[in-house]
Write an enzyme that holds these catalytic residues in place. Structure first.
Site, PDB file in Angstrom:
ATOM      1  N   THR A  91       0.871  -1.186   0.000  1.00  0.00           N
ATOM      2  CA  THR A  91       0.000   0.000   0.000  1.00  0.00           C
ATOM      3  C   THR A  91       0.902   1.229   0.000  1.00  0.00           C
ATOM      4  O   THR A  91       1.649   1.436   0.962  1.00  0.00           O
ATOM      5  CB  THR A  91      -0.906  -0.011   1.240  1.00  0.00           C
ATOM      6  OG1 THR A  91      -1.639  -1.239   1.241  1.00  0.00           O
ATOM      7  CG2 THR A  91      -1.858   1.168   1.240  1.00  0.00           C
ATOM      8  N   GLU A 140      -3.410  -4.761  -2.590  1.00  0.00           N
ATOM      9  CA  GLU A 140      -3.920  -5.991  -1.988  1.00  0.00           C
ATOM     10  C   GLU A 140      -5.038  -5.657  -0.992  1.00  0.00           C
ATOM     11  O   GLU A 140      -4.937  -4.705  -0.242  1.00  0.00           O
ATOM     12  CB  GLU A 140      -2.768  -6.712  -1.268  1.00  0.00           C
ATOM     13  CG  GLU A 140      -3.157  -8.005  -0.611  1.00  0.00           C
ATOM     14  CD  GLU A 140      -3.872  -8.947  -1.585  1.00  0.00           C
ATOM     15  OE1 GLU A 140      -3.290  -9.313  -2.602  1.00  0.00           O
ATOM     16  OE2 GLU A 140      -5.038  -9.308  -1.305  1.00  0.00           O
ATOM     17  N   ARG A 188      -7.593  -9.804   4.123  1.00  0.00           N
ATOM     18  CA  ARG A 188      -7.708  -9.506   5.554  1.00  0.00           C
ATOM     19  C   ARG A 188      -6.936 -10.555   6.333  1.00  0.00           C
ATOM     20  O   ARG A 188      -7.082 -11.744   6.072  1.00  0.00           O
ATOM     21  CB  ARG A 188      -9.172  -9.549   6.004  1.00  0.00           C
ATOM     22  CG  ARG A 188     -10.051  -8.539   5.354  1.00  0.00           C
ATOM     23  CD  ARG A 188     -11.508  -8.937   5.463  1.00  0.00           C
ATOM     24  NE  ARG A 188     -11.770 -10.188   4.764  1.00  0.00           N
ATOM     25  CZ  ARG A 188     -12.940 -10.829   4.771  1.00  0.00           C
ATOM     26  NH1 ARG A 188     -13.954 -10.352   5.451  1.00  0.00           N
ATOM     27  NH2 ARG A 188     -13.105 -11.960   4.107  1.00  0.00           N
ATOM     28  N   ASN A 233      -9.786   1.504   2.360  1.00  0.00           N
ATOM     29  CA  ASN A 233      -9.501   1.371   3.796  1.00  0.00           C
ATOM     30  C   ASN A 233     -10.078   2.535   4.593  1.00  0.00           C
ATOM     31  O   ASN A 233     -10.557   2.354   5.716  1.00  0.00           O
ATOM     32  CB  ASN A 233      -7.994   1.234   4.030  1.00  0.00           C
ATOM     33  CG  ASN A 233      -7.542  -0.211   3.883  1.00  0.00           C
ATOM     34  OD1 ASN A 233      -8.361  -1.078   3.576  1.00  0.00           O
ATOM     35  ND2 ASN A 233      -6.272  -0.471   4.103  1.00  0.00           N
ATOM     36  N   GLY A 252     -17.058  -1.371  19.026  1.00  0.00           N
ATOM     37  CA  GLY A 252     -16.047  -2.062  19.829  1.00  0.00           C
ATOM     38  C   GLY A 252     -14.980  -1.118  20.329  1.00  0.00           C
ATOM     39  O   GLY A 252     -15.270   0.019  20.729  1.00  0.00           O
ATOM     40  N   CYS A 305      -2.960  -1.936   8.991  1.00  0.00           N
ATOM     41  CA  CYS A 305      -3.426  -1.207   7.797  1.00  0.00           C
ATOM     42  C   CYS A 305      -4.268   0.030   8.071  1.00  0.00           C
ATOM     43  O   CYS A 305      -3.870   1.133   7.735  1.00  0.00           O
ATOM     44  CB  CYS A 305      -4.178  -2.173   6.889  1.00  0.00           C
ATOM     45  SG  CYS A 305      -3.097  -3.408   6.167  1.00  0.00           S
ATOM     46  N   ARG A 360       0.186  -5.325  15.762  1.00  0.00           N
ATOM     47  CA  ARG A 360       0.447  -3.942  15.374  1.00  0.00           C
ATOM     48  C   ARG A 360      -0.813  -3.096  15.597  1.00  0.00           C
ATOM     49  O   ARG A 360      -1.884  -3.454  15.172  1.00  0.00           O
ATOM     50  CB  ARG A 360       0.906  -3.890  13.901  1.00  0.00           C
ATOM     51  CG  ARG A 360       2.279  -4.516  13.716  1.00  0.00           C
ATOM     52  CD  ARG A 360       2.718  -4.516  12.265  1.00  0.00           C
ATOM     53  NE  ARG A 360       2.089  -5.556  11.488  1.00  0.00           N
ATOM     54  CZ  ARG A 360       2.428  -5.862  10.228  1.00  0.00           C
ATOM     55  NH1 ARG A 360       3.383  -5.191   9.635  1.00  0.00           N
ATOM     56  NH2 ARG A 360       1.817  -6.820   9.568  1.00  0.00           N
TER      57      ARG A 360
END
Ligand code: NAD
Length: 432
Positions: A123, A153, A156, A210, A255, A262, A329
């Site tokens: 990305t 890409e 997931r 995204n 949540g 990402c 991450r």
């Protein structure tokens, strides 16, 4: 059968290379990380990804998939070289750190011995396709011809193999239409929609996708905060919204906010690109601000129920940024554990697969071998990652080992009323 070299053997490179091999191609995966390559050569797996290990083993055994640290070996006879290296955020301004892409482009150039197509899967900021072309043009040692194609890409983590073999779409960006079509031919057997456009547009499609998904998460989290204040149930609200075909039901789970390698970095990088061009990305800024608030709001709930956290024991169920991965991450658990520790709490934790990785991020947490051990003596349990195994826990047993039966459900996996009947003090996210 085509010969493919994949540069960067991480979540994207390893899965992509393996799936190309699975489709009958001859694939060499190159990485500068010697430990990772040695592990893969000896049959080990550097990451946890459902179904991947079996595919790697099978294709390695069939001689279709190999791993090397040598560009020379990896690029030998390759028709396509995919770049799938990391593009982390720069600490200074949130822009994408392109040093790994630039290094990969330079190495490819130095080993360019015959005509080939360079395909960028990482990305990357808009304009990077042209930058890669300039680097290769400048650094190549031969007159071999090359074209650069962008192929962002969308897999997931947690369902990467399935996503790779059944993509919703394949996006290709190319200046040279024939090169774009040559890359498209690699995906024909997947029978999915394909779009071939220019380089900049392909690069932008990835960021816009995204950003949209991150915006949906922040949207529903904002609704959750309002639901809590007004006494509505965000889970039911999302269900009711999702039946509307214009809205759809995915990415409407309130949540602890998005995490992972990402969404956080891509929202930041897109904002940075917009700002440097004089645009005012106010929606993206709100998306990020709301996301950052989710972690703090969950810790505030614990404080509201327990009072000052000094000396309190808090159990985190789940550490990975989402279920079915070991990726830590930008995981919510890292922010939450640090906030709790900063207030003087002792943090215990359990995660089915990510604890080895988590130790690198959170060295001062007490790691336990199961959920009950983690909850033992705790003043509160926080559900941080919605692993299926947490949904099946014996809640009476869990309550029995706790010092204080408080449960803050950051992922809304439990029925609050049932837990209250069991004797828990329960707080969901955007619902009672
Ligand atoms: P990763 O950190 O898991 O893997 C990157 C790999 O590249 C590492 O193994 C690293 O050693 C290797 N590498 C770095 N520099 C290299 C070089 N010069 N030569 C050879 N190897 C080199 O990263 P990832 O999660 O696979 O992400 C890769 C890219 O794909 C990123 O741009 C990311 O934004 C994008 N992406 C990731 C996902 C995801 O779910 N992880 C999904 C879609 C897109």
């Amino acid at each position: 059968m085509r010969r493919i070299c994949v540069v960067g053997t991480g979540y994207v490179g390893l899965v992509t290379g393996t799936c190309f091999a699975e489709q009958g191609n001859q694939v060499a995966c190159v990485d500068i990380d010697e430990t990772k390559i040695k592990l893969l050569q000896s049959g080990g797996m550097p990451i946890y990804e459902p179904g991947l290990s079996e595919l790697v083993q099978r294709n390695s055994a069939m001689g279709r998939l190999c791993f090397t640290t040598s560009y020379d070996e990896g690029m030998r006879d390759a028709e396509f070289v995919f770049i799938a290296v990391n593009t982390p955020p720069l600490a200074s301004d949130g822009g994408a750190d392109l040093r790994y892409v630039e290094a990969a482009a330079k190495s490819i150039a130095q080993h360019l011995e015959h005509d080939l197509i360079i395909v960028n899967k990482s990305t990357v900021p808009i304009g990077t396709g042209d930058l890669v072309a300039q680097i290769v043009e400048r650094e190549r040692k031969t007159e071999a011809q090359f074209a650069v194609v962008s192929n962002p890409e969308f897999l997931r983590e947690g369902s990467a193999v399935a996503d790779c073999l059944n993509p919703d779409r394949v996006v290709l960006g190319a200046t040279d239409r024939a090169a774009g079509e040559a890359v498209a031919s690699l995906y024909l057997s997947l029978r999915c929609p394909m779009i071939i456009t220019d380089l900049a547009t392909a690069e932008m499609i990835k960021y816009a996708s995204n950003a949209m998904l991150a915006a949906r998460i922040s949207f529903i989290n904002e609704m959750a905060a309002i639901c809590e204040a007004l006494g509505a149930d965000v889970k039911q609200v999302a269900l009711g919204m999702g039946y509307d075909k214009r809205i759809g039901s995915s990415f409407l789970e309130a949540g602890l906010g998005y995490g992972g390698s990402c969404f956080p970095k891509d929202v930041k990088a897109l904002m940075h690109m917009a700002l440097t061009q004089g645009c005012h990305p106010q929606l993206l800024q709100a998306v990020e601000d709301i996301n950052n608030d989710q972690r703090r709001r969950a810790v505030d709930k614990v404080k509201e129920l327990l009072g000052p956290l000094q000396g309190k024991v808090i159990c985190l169920l789940g550490l990975a940024f989402k279920p079915n991965t070991d990726d830590m991450r930008e995981a919510a658990s890292v922010d939450i554990a640090k906030m709790l520790q900063a207030e003087g709490a002792q943090v215990k934790a359990y995660d089915p697969v990510s604890m080895a990785v988590a130790r690198l991020f959170l060295p001062d947490v007490e790691y336990c071998t199961n959920a009950y051990e983690a909850a033992s003596g705790a003043d509160a349990v926080m559900v941080v990652t919605d692993w299926n195994e947490f949904k099946q826990l014996d809640m009476r047993r869990l309550k029995g080992v706790m010092r204080n039966p408080v449960l803050v459900d950051g992922r809304n996996i439990y029925d609050g009323n049932m837990l209250r009947e069991t004797g828990f003090t329960y707080r969901g996210t955007g619902r009672n």
